[in-house]
Design a protein around this motif. Structure first.
Motif, PDB file in Angstrom:
ATOM      1  N   ARG A   1       0.832  -1.233   0.133  1.00 18.31           N
ATOM      2  CA  ARG A   1       0.022   0.039  -0.011  1.00 18.31           C
ATOM      3  C   ARG A   1       0.804   1.221  -0.091  1.00 18.31           C
ATOM      4  NH1 ARG A   1      -3.540   1.053   4.941  1.00 18.31           N
ATOM      5  NH2 ARG A   1      -1.390   1.891   5.792  1.00 18.31           N
ATOM      6  N   ALA A   2       0.428   2.296  -0.936  1.00 16.59           N
ATOM      7  CA  ALA A   2       1.118   3.553  -0.674  1.00 16.59           C
ATOM      8  C   ALA A   2      -0.111   4.400  -0.590  1.00 16.59           C
ATOM      9  CB  ALA A   2       1.688   3.732  -2.243  1.00 16.59           C
ATOM     10  N   GLU A   3      -0.082   5.290   0.535  1.00 19.85           N
ATOM     11  CA  GLU A   3      -1.026   6.299   0.953  1.00 19.85           C
ATOM     12  C   GLU A   3      -0.635   7.745   0.402  1.00 19.85           C
ATOM     13  OE1 GLU A   3      -3.263   5.895   4.804  1.00 19.85           O
ATOM     14  OE2 GLU A   3      -1.428   4.920   5.584  1.00 19.85           O
ATOM     15  N   LEU A   4      -1.306   8.334  -0.382  1.00 18.85           N
ATOM     16  CA  LEU A   4      -1.205   9.691  -0.946  1.00 18.85           C
ATOM     17  C   LEU A   4      -1.961  10.825  -0.054  1.00 18.85           C
ATOM     18  CD1 LEU A   4      -1.381   8.703  -4.622  1.00 18.85           C
ATOM     19  CD2 LEU A   4       0.724   9.073  -3.293  1.00 18.85           C
ATOM     20  N   ASN A   5      -2.707  11.379  -0.559  1.00 23.11           N
ATOM     21  CA  ASN A   5      -3.611  12.275   0.097  1.00 23.11           C
ATOM     22  C   ASN A   5      -4.909  11.801   0.436  1.00 23.11           C
ATOM     23  OD1 ASN A   5      -4.521  14.827   1.502  1.00 23.11           O
ATOM     24  ND2 ASN A   5      -4.856  15.872  -0.592  1.00 23.11           N
ATOM     25  N   ALA A   6      -5.650  11.692  -0.796  1.00 22.98           N
ATOM     26  CA  ALA A   6      -7.258  11.310  -0.545  1.00 22.98           C
ATOM     27  C   ALA A   6      -7.156   9.847  -1.256  1.00 22.98           C
ATOM     28  CB  ALA A   6      -8.324  12.176  -1.158  1.00 22.98           C
ATOM     29  N   LEU A   7      -6.087   9.178  -1.585  1.00 19.65           N
ATOM     30  CA  LEU A   7      -6.055   8.125  -2.331  1.00 19.65           C
ATOM     31  C   LEU A   7      -5.136   7.099  -1.603  1.00 19.65           C
ATOM     32  CD1 LEU A   7      -5.818   9.030  -6.093  1.00 19.65           C
ATOM     33  CD2 LEU A   7      -7.913   8.548  -4.821  1.00 19.65           C
TER      34      LEU A   7
ATOM     35  N   LEU B   1     -13.914   1.863  -3.490  1.00 22.04           N
ATOM     36  CA  LEU B   1     -12.814   0.876  -4.118  1.00 22.04           C
ATOM     37  C   LEU B   1     -12.930   0.637  -5.701  1.00 22.04           C
ATOM     38  CD1 LEU B   1     -12.347  -2.034  -1.572  1.00 22.04           C
ATOM     39  CD2 LEU B   1     -11.048   0.037  -1.971  1.00 22.04           C
ATOM     40  N   VAL B   2     -11.786   1.039  -6.279  1.00 26.24           N
ATOM     41  CA  VAL B   2     -11.781   0.634  -7.705  1.00 26.24           C
ATOM     42  C   VAL B   2     -10.829  -0.650  -7.772  1.00 26.24           C
ATOM     43  CG1 VAL B   2     -11.346   1.102 -10.011  1.00 26.24           C
ATOM     44  CG2 VAL B   2     -11.906   3.060  -8.418  1.00 26.24           C
ATOM     45  N   GLN B   3     -11.358  -1.719  -8.079  1.00 24.29           N
ATOM     46  CA  GLN B   3     -10.925  -3.078  -8.007  1.00 24.29           C
ATOM     47  C   GLN B   3     -10.518  -3.477  -9.430  1.00 24.29           C
ATOM     48  OE1 GLN B   3     -12.699  -6.011  -6.079  1.00 24.29           O
ATOM     49  NE2 GLN B   3     -12.274  -5.203  -3.911  1.00 24.29           N
TER      50      GLN B   3
ATOM     51  N   LYS C   1      -8.304   3.081  -3.347  1.00 23.80           N
ATOM     52  CA  LYS C   1      -9.147   3.286  -2.504  1.00 23.80           C
ATOM     53  C   LYS C   1      -9.251   4.752  -2.441  1.00 23.80           C
ATOM     54  CE  LYS C   1      -9.775   3.184   2.519  1.00 23.80           C
ATOM     55  NZ  LYS C   1      -8.998   2.706   4.161  1.00 23.80           N
ATOM     56  N   ILE C   2     -10.552   5.487  -2.699  1.00 20.33           N
ATOM     57  CA  ILE C   2     -10.562   6.644  -2.805  1.00 20.33           C
ATOM     58  C   ILE C   2     -11.507   7.419  -1.544  1.00 20.33           C
ATOM     59  CG2 ILE C   2     -11.693   8.504  -4.210  1.00 20.33           C
ATOM     60  CD1 ILE C   2     -11.390   6.563  -6.543  1.00 20.33           C
ATOM     61  N   GLU C   3     -11.176   8.359  -1.009  1.00 20.76           N
ATOM     62  CA  GLU C   3     -11.878   8.836   0.361  1.00 20.76           C
ATOM     63  C   GLU C   3     -12.979   9.437  -0.155  1.00 20.76           C
ATOM     64  OE1 GLU C   3     -10.878  12.928   2.339  1.00 20.76           O
ATOM     65  OE2 GLU C   3      -9.716  11.296   3.119  1.00 20.76           O
ATOM     66  N   LEU C   4     -14.463   9.242   0.146  1.00 21.33           N
ATOM     67  CA  LEU C   4     -15.658   9.484  -0.316  1.00 21.33           C
ATOM     68  C   LEU C   4     -15.728  11.043  -0.116  1.00 21.33           C
ATOM     69  CD1 LEU C   4     -18.394   8.969  -1.596  1.00 21.33           C
ATOM     70  CD2 LEU C   4     -19.187   8.790   0.676  1.00 21.33           C
TER      71      LEU C   4
ATOM     72  N   GLU D   1      -4.125  13.403  -7.866  1.00 27.48           N
ATOM     73  CA  GLU D   1      -5.176  12.768  -7.520  1.00 27.48           C
ATOM     74  C   GLU D   1      -6.603  13.374  -7.665  1.00 27.48           C
ATOM     75  OE1 GLU D   1      -4.832  11.387  -3.244  1.00 27.48           O
ATOM     76  OE2 GLU D   1      -2.939  12.479  -3.125  1.00 27.48           O
ATOM     77  N   ASP D   2      -6.721  14.551  -7.552  1.00 29.82           N
ATOM     78  CA  ASP D   2      -7.860  15.182  -8.143  1.00 29.82           C
ATOM     79  C   ASP D   2      -8.512  14.824  -9.298  1.00 29.82           C
ATOM     80  OD1 ASP D   2      -8.194  15.908  -5.366  1.00 29.82           O
ATOM     81  OD2 ASP D   2      -8.011  18.204  -5.756  1.00 29.82           O
ATOM     82  N   ASN D   3      -7.204  15.196 -10.290  1.00 28.14           N
ATOM     83  CA  ASN D   3      -7.399  14.860 -11.776  1.00 28.14           C
ATOM     84  C   ASN D   3      -7.813  13.202 -12.082  1.00 28.14           C
ATOM     85  OD1 ASN D   3      -7.149  15.666 -14.471  1.00 28.14           O
ATOM     86  ND2 ASN D   3      -5.328  14.675 -14.664  1.00 28.14           N
ATOM     87  N   LEU D   4      -7.333  12.391 -11.275  1.00 29.50           N
ATOM     88  CA  LEU D   4      -7.942  11.039 -11.555  1.00 29.50           C
ATOM     89  C   LEU D   4      -9.385  10.728 -11.160  1.00 29.50           C
ATOM     90  CD1 LEU D   4      -6.136   8.459 -12.250  1.00 29.50           C
ATOM     91  CD2 LEU D   4      -6.154   7.763  -9.775  1.00 29.50           C
ATOM     92  N   MET D   5      -9.479  11.470  -9.891  1.00 29.77           N
ATOM     93  CA  MET D   5     -11.010  11.353  -9.540  1.00 29.77           C
ATOM     94  C   MET D   5     -11.970  11.913 -10.558  1.00 29.77           C
ATOM     95  SD  MET D   5     -10.902  12.126  -5.504  1.00 29.77           S
ATOM     96  CE  MET D   5      -9.557  12.635  -5.301  1.00 29.77           C
TER      97      MET D   5
END
Length: 343
Positions: A54-60, A83-85, A131-134, A200-204
């Motif tokens: 696991r790598a934790e970023l900001n909201a991902l 979760l995106v699986q 894993k995306i913070e809702l 991260e925001d761009n990915l979301m």
């Protein structure tokens, strides 16, 4: 999706962040519960050979998970994350919302936060998981789709399956792999955290815009409602003007009749007519004058001009000629050649 879409070079920074390996079912259950979410596990055929990175970023969070054996997982609803699986190899079954979906390389799933879910991982399955913070996903949706008040984002449901091998899915895979490749080596920060948060925001945002979901549908419904309201207000304004061609009207009069501000009225006419309200009113008056003159009912050019709201005859004649290619008197005395209006 071809296996080489996730290259070893791109994912190696993630594999370097191994949190645990285990061949014990109880230990694996406890560690995954701690790292992702408490859940129930029922172990099936095969030997446990688990790995979790696991790598934790900001909201991902980017994760790689393998169990090595068949296992049923019941986390109920995820609660505060999505979760995106995305299977790297093997396959798994997702049961949610009354539907069952099998995912495999080329087809993943976006699991909503509020719906109960049951998962069956087959022994050959290893997945890349996002894993995306809702709350952050909702904030990105709110900003992108301008949803507020009664149109607030709320829960976000995604359509399934998540195709990973079409054009949109392939681009998504590149973006996820690109984010993984940006992970700093050895735990040392390489990139500015503000820029990483933007990534991260761009990915979301890409997920929200290119994967059918309830926030996108709500945005489309709001836009349809706004479109219908705008057209209704435009029709009200035009009807008000059409019924008062011989009256001196101000922009404020027309805006009030349509129930909008003067600025909104100007924007409506620019958007749907590519003209100002004054230009539309002038054309309505010219068309009415042309129709009266073409009837040859004995009315003079001066009478027609005044009846249609023109008080300056020279200005009326110039505008008439510009629109119809002839002077008003030419239309009045020529019963045969009636030029078409140039809209």
């Amino acid at each position: 999706m071809p296996m080489d879409a996730w290259s070893n070079e791109q994912l190696s920074p993630l594999y370097e962040r191994e949190l645990f390996r285990s061949r014990d079912a109880d230990e694996t259950h406890a560690r995954v519960s701690r790292e992702l979410k408490p859940h129930r596990s029922v172990w099936g055929r095969g030997d446990v050979d688990a790995i979790f990175c696991r790598a934790e970023l900001n909201a991902l969070s980017l994760c790689i998970l393998r169990y090595g054996c068949d296992v049923d997982i019941e986390p109920d609803a995820l609660g505060n994350f999505v979760l995106v699986q995305m299977p790297l190899r093997g396959h798994a079954d997702v049961h949610t919302g009354g539907h069952t979906l099998q995912i495999h390389p080329g087809q993943g799933a976006v699991i909503s936060a509020h719906k109960p879910v049951r998962l069956h991982w087959h022994a050959d399955c290893e997945q890349l998981i996002l894993k995306i913070e809702l709350s952050r996903l909702q904030e990105v949706a709110r900003h992108a789709f301008a949803l507020r008040g009664t149109d607030a984002v709320g829960e976000i449901d995604f359509a399934m399956p998540f195709c990973l091998d079409d054009a949109a899915g392939t681009q998504w895979c590149r973006m996820v792999a690109g984010l993984a490749s940006l992970l700093p080596s050895g735990g040392l920060a390489t990139y500015d955290p503000r820029w990483m948060a933007h990534c991260e925001d761009n990915l979301m945002l890409y997920l929200l815009c290119h994967r059918p979901n309830s926030a996108l549908q709500r945005h489309a419904a709001v836009r349809r409602g706004s479109e219908e309201a705008g057209l209704r207000q435009l029709r009200q304004a035009e009807e008000f003007m059409r019924e008062r061609l011989d009256t001196l009207l101000s922009l404020e009069d027309v805006a009030q009749a349509a129930g909008v501000t003067r600025r909104s009225l100007a924007l409506l006419f620019k958007r749907y007519r590519d003209l100002s309200p004054g230009e539309v009113l002038r054309n309505m008056r010219l068309d009415a004058a042309h129709a009266q003159l073409a009837r040859h009912d004995g009315a003079s050019v001066t009478e027609v001009a005044l009846n249609c709201g023109f008080s300056h005859l020279s200005r009326f004649a110039a505008c008439y000629r510009e629109r119809f290619g002839q002077l008003p008197r030419d239309t009045s005395r020529d019963p045969v050649r009636l030029p078409d209006a140039r809209h």
